[in-house]
Enzyme design. Structure first.
Site, PDB file in Angstrom:
ATOM      1  N   THR A  72       0.808  -1.228   0.000  1.00  0.00           N
ATOM      2  CA  THR A  72       0.000   0.000   0.000  1.00  0.00           C
ATOM      3  C   THR A  72       0.836   1.272   0.000  1.00  0.00           C
ATOM      4  OG1 THR A  72      -0.041   0.061   2.403  1.00  0.00           O
ATOM      5  CG2 THR A  72      -1.822  -1.169   1.314  1.00  0.00           C
ATOM      6  N   GLU A 135      -3.668  -6.170  -1.823  1.00  0.00           N
ATOM      7  CA  GLU A 135      -2.839  -5.111  -1.238  1.00  0.00           C
ATOM      8  C   GLU A 135      -2.336  -5.568   0.135  1.00  0.00           C
ATOM      9  OE1 GLU A 135      -1.787  -2.121  -2.158  1.00  0.00           O
ATOM     10  OE2 GLU A 135      -3.062  -1.529  -3.868  1.00  0.00           O
ATOM     11  N   HIS A 173       2.796  -5.936  -8.879  1.00  0.00           N
ATOM     12  CA  HIS A 173       2.395  -4.733  -9.612  1.00  0.00           C
ATOM     13  C   HIS A 173       3.582  -4.176 -10.420  1.00  0.00           C
ATOM     14  CE1 HIS A 173      -0.114  -0.764  -9.381  1.00  0.00           C
ATOM     15  NE2 HIS A 173      -0.162  -1.326 -10.568  1.00  0.00           N
ATOM     16  N   ASP A 183       5.988  -1.847  -6.488  1.00  0.00           N
ATOM     17  CA  ASP A 183       5.514  -2.744  -5.437  1.00  0.00           C
ATOM     18  C   ASP A 183       5.294  -4.162  -5.962  1.00  0.00           C
ATOM     19  OD1 ASP A 183       3.369  -1.411  -6.856  1.00  0.00           O
ATOM     20  OD2 ASP A 183       1.946  -2.242  -5.422  1.00  0.00           O
TER      21      ASP A 183
HETATM   22 ZN   LIG Z   1       0.324  -1.458  -6.526  1.00  0.00          ZN
END
Ligand SMILES: [Zn+2]
Length: 270
Positions: A72, A135, A173, A183
């Protein structure tokens, strides 16, 4: 021959038009613009084609085939939850996992959450439509909490049992948005996940790379967008060679990449 007079003929035609209009009118439920009532596609573009709605019962929701893992970047889960549920921010994920291992579900698995943004992986350009987004409550600089990773693994097992997602399709990601996202970062335990069957990993001894094997072609074969080769290399190293953050591809890095491509082409971990 009894020919109806004009007003009667006009009324009959009007009735026929009304019947035909009704026949075309019932359409599949779609999002509508509350101000105008106009139908629109999920993209927001008005629907310009009228189709006759003949619903079939042989249907279910979408079937995700990828899992995209994020962090996050927040230090408090409340901040992340606020962002992921704020209509103005237009971002979401299916799950949010707290440092203590609590799992929050924000979007149904069968629906399209907005977590990937502009993305590419192995030819797909809309990962949101094909994936489940998870997440992790982590600021990107801290080690991932043990209860959080344990909960993540339990969640992945559950998702995998329901959707049978191929091992290579558990990605980050940063993999699908190189140059734009980083991330879940170098501290994420990809090796542990791969050992459980979620994602790929290569340990020594590494295979030797065939003569003439091109780095960009291997990255592309694995899934990366190579529109920006430097960004693709950085993303690959962040995920698969996290102990060496240099932007260069060494012969060892190329061996790891070749090993991964071979695993993927074999359909998963060897
Ligand atoms: Zn992300």
């Amino acid at each position: 021959m009894n020919i109806p007079n004009q007003p009667i003929l006009f009324r009959a035609l009007a009735a026929l038009v009304a019947v035909l209009s009704v026949a075309c009118a019932p359409l599949p439920p779609q999002r509508s613009d509350s101000s105008t009532g106009a139908r629109s596609e999920p993209s927001g573009r008005p629907v310009s084609v009228t189709a006759e709605w003949r619903p079939s019962p042989n249907v279910d929701g979408r079937r995700p085939n990828y899992v995209v893992i994020h962090h996050t970047s927040d230090s408090r889960i409340e901040d992340a939850l606020r962002t992921l549920t704020d209509p103005a921010r237009q971002v979401s994920s299916h799950y949010l996992i707290a440092r203590d291992g609590r799992i929050l579900q924000l979007v149904d698995d069968r629906q399209r959450a907005w977590h990937a943004g502009e993305s590419y992986w192995g030819g797909l350009q809309d990962l949101n439509s094909a994936s489940i987004g998870i997440e992790l409550d982590n600021d990107g600089r801290e080690p991932f909490a043990v209860p959080m990773i344990d909960a993540l693994l339990a969640l992945l097992r559950d998702i995998d049992e329901r959707f049978n997602i191929p091992a290579p399709n558990f990605i980050g990601h940063g993999d699908i948005a190189p140059g734009r996202k980083v991330d879940p970062g170098v501290l994420f335990p990809w090796r542990r996940l791969a050992a459980e069957g979620y994602g790929l990993w290569c340990d020594p001894p590494y295979p030797s790379v065939p003569l003439g094997a091109d780095t960009a072609l291997m990255l592309q074969a694995f899934g990366y967008s190579v529109t920006r080769l430097d960004a693709a290399i950085a993303a690959f190293k962040r995920h698969f060679v996290p102990d060496d953050p240099s932007p260069l591809m060494t012969e060892k890095d190329r061996s790891i990449l070749y090993c991964l491509v071979s695993q993927k082409q074999a359909g998963g971990a060897q």
